[in-house]
Design a protein around this motif. Sequence first.
Motif, PDB file in Angstrom:
ATOM      1  N   UNK A   1      17.530 -55.468 -25.069  1.00  0.00           N
ATOM      2  CA  UNK A   1      17.386 -54.347 -24.169  1.00  0.00           C
ATOM      3  C   UNK A   1      15.954 -54.317 -23.648  1.00  0.00           C
ATOM      4  N   UNK A   2      15.802 -53.975 -22.392  1.00  0.00           N
ATOM      5  CA  UNK A   2      14.488 -53.884 -21.771  1.00  0.00           C
ATOM      6  C   UNK A   2      13.708 -52.704 -22.354  1.00  0.00           C
ATOM      7  N   UNK A   3      12.381 -52.828 -22.374  1.00  0.00           N
ATOM      8  CA  UNK A   3      11.570 -51.824 -23.056  1.00  0.00           C
ATOM      9  C   UNK A   3      10.507 -51.146 -22.199  1.00  0.00           C
ATOM     10  N   UNK A   4      10.462 -51.385 -20.916  1.00  0.00           N
ATOM     11  CA  UNK A   4       9.470 -50.754 -20.044  1.00  0.00           C
ATOM     12  C   UNK A   4       9.765 -49.254 -19.949  1.00  0.00           C
ATOM     13  N   UNK A   5       8.951 -48.442 -20.625  1.00  0.00           N
ATOM     14  CA  UNK A   5       9.237 -47.007 -20.710  1.00  0.00           C
ATOM     15  C   UNK A   5       9.102 -46.294 -19.358  1.00  0.00           C
ATOM     16  N   UNK A   6       8.222 -46.772 -18.507  1.00  0.00           N
ATOM     17  CA  UNK A   6       8.063 -46.145 -17.185  1.00  0.00           C
ATOM     18  C   UNK A   6       9.308 -46.409 -16.333  1.00  0.00           C
ATOM     19  N   UNK A   7       9.796 -47.637 -16.356  1.00  0.00           N
ATOM     20  CA  UNK A   7      11.009 -47.967 -15.603  1.00  0.00           C
ATOM     21  C   UNK A   7      12.211 -47.233 -16.182  1.00  0.00           C
ATOM     22  N   UNK A   8      12.294 -47.162 -17.509  1.00  0.00           N
ATOM     23  CA  UNK A   8      13.405 -46.461 -18.158  1.00  0.00           C
ATOM     24  C   UNK A   8      13.428 -44.989 -17.729  1.00  0.00           C
ATOM     25  N   UNK A   9      12.266 -44.352 -17.691  1.00  0.00           N
ATOM     26  CA  UNK A   9      12.180 -42.955 -17.257  1.00  0.00           C
ATOM     27  C   UNK A   9      12.581 -42.813 -15.792  1.00  0.00           C
ATOM     28  N   UNK A  10      12.151 -43.746 -14.953  1.00  0.00           N
ATOM     29  CA  UNK A  10      12.509 -43.702 -13.532  1.00  0.00           C
ATOM     30  C   UNK A  10      14.015 -43.864 -13.340  1.00  0.00           C
ATOM     31  N   UNK A  11      14.615 -44.757 -14.112  1.00  0.00           N
ATOM     32  CA  UNK A  11      16.065 -44.937 -14.031  1.00  0.00           C
ATOM     33  C   UNK A  11      16.790 -43.683 -14.511  1.00  0.00           C
ATOM     34  N   UNK A  12      16.297 -43.083 -15.579  1.00  0.00           N
ATOM     35  CA  UNK A  12      16.909 -41.846 -16.070  1.00  0.00           C
ATOM     36  C   UNK A  12      16.775 -40.735 -15.028  1.00  0.00           C
ATOM     37  N   UNK A  13      15.621 -40.635 -14.374  1.00  0.00           N
ATOM     38  CA  UNK A  13      15.443 -39.631 -13.325  1.00  0.00           C
ATOM     39  C   UNK A  13      16.419 -39.882 -12.175  1.00  0.00           C
ATOM     40  N   UNK A  14      16.601 -41.150 -11.816  1.00  0.00           N
ATOM     41  CA  UNK A  14      17.581 -41.488 -10.777  1.00  0.00           C
ATOM     42  C   UNK A  14      18.987 -41.128 -11.242  1.00  0.00           C
ATOM     43  N   UNK A  15      19.276 -41.350 -12.513  1.00  0.00           N
ATOM     44  CA  UNK A  15      20.580 -40.992 -13.060  1.00  0.00           C
ATOM     45  C   UNK A  15      20.822 -39.494 -13.012  1.00  0.00           C
ATOM     46  N   UNK A  16      19.801 -38.718 -13.289  1.00  0.00           N
ATOM     47  CA  UNK A  16      19.917 -37.263 -13.208  1.00  0.00           C
ATOM     48  C   UNK A  16      20.233 -36.839 -11.777  1.00  0.00           C
TER      49      UNK A  16
END
Length: 95
Positions: free
Chosen positions: A1-16
């Motif tokens: 699994x990818x671990x870039x926390x900034x990208x993960x947060x951006x993807x979660x924000x897009x998901x929201x």
Amino acid sequence: MATNSVRRAALADAGIAVLAREGARGLTHRAIDGEAGVPTGTTSNYFRSRDALVSGLFERIGQRLAPSPEDLAAAPGGRRAARCSRSTCVTSCAG
């Protein structure tokens, strides 16, 4: 699994954003990829399943709603509140 926390947060924000606009049925990895402007499959690298995706969105919502350390310090009883971390404030500093 990818671990870039900034990208993960951006993807979660897009998901929201997708969830708010299109509801649960519209919440797909591909829809989040499109919302975030990332290559198809990127969201799947960070959230392998729909369960992981929903859990990640739930976690991100909690992060966005949690008070910052500055907010806690400025609150009434600021010294006591400033000692609280986000995970311990409810259980150890509530009383």
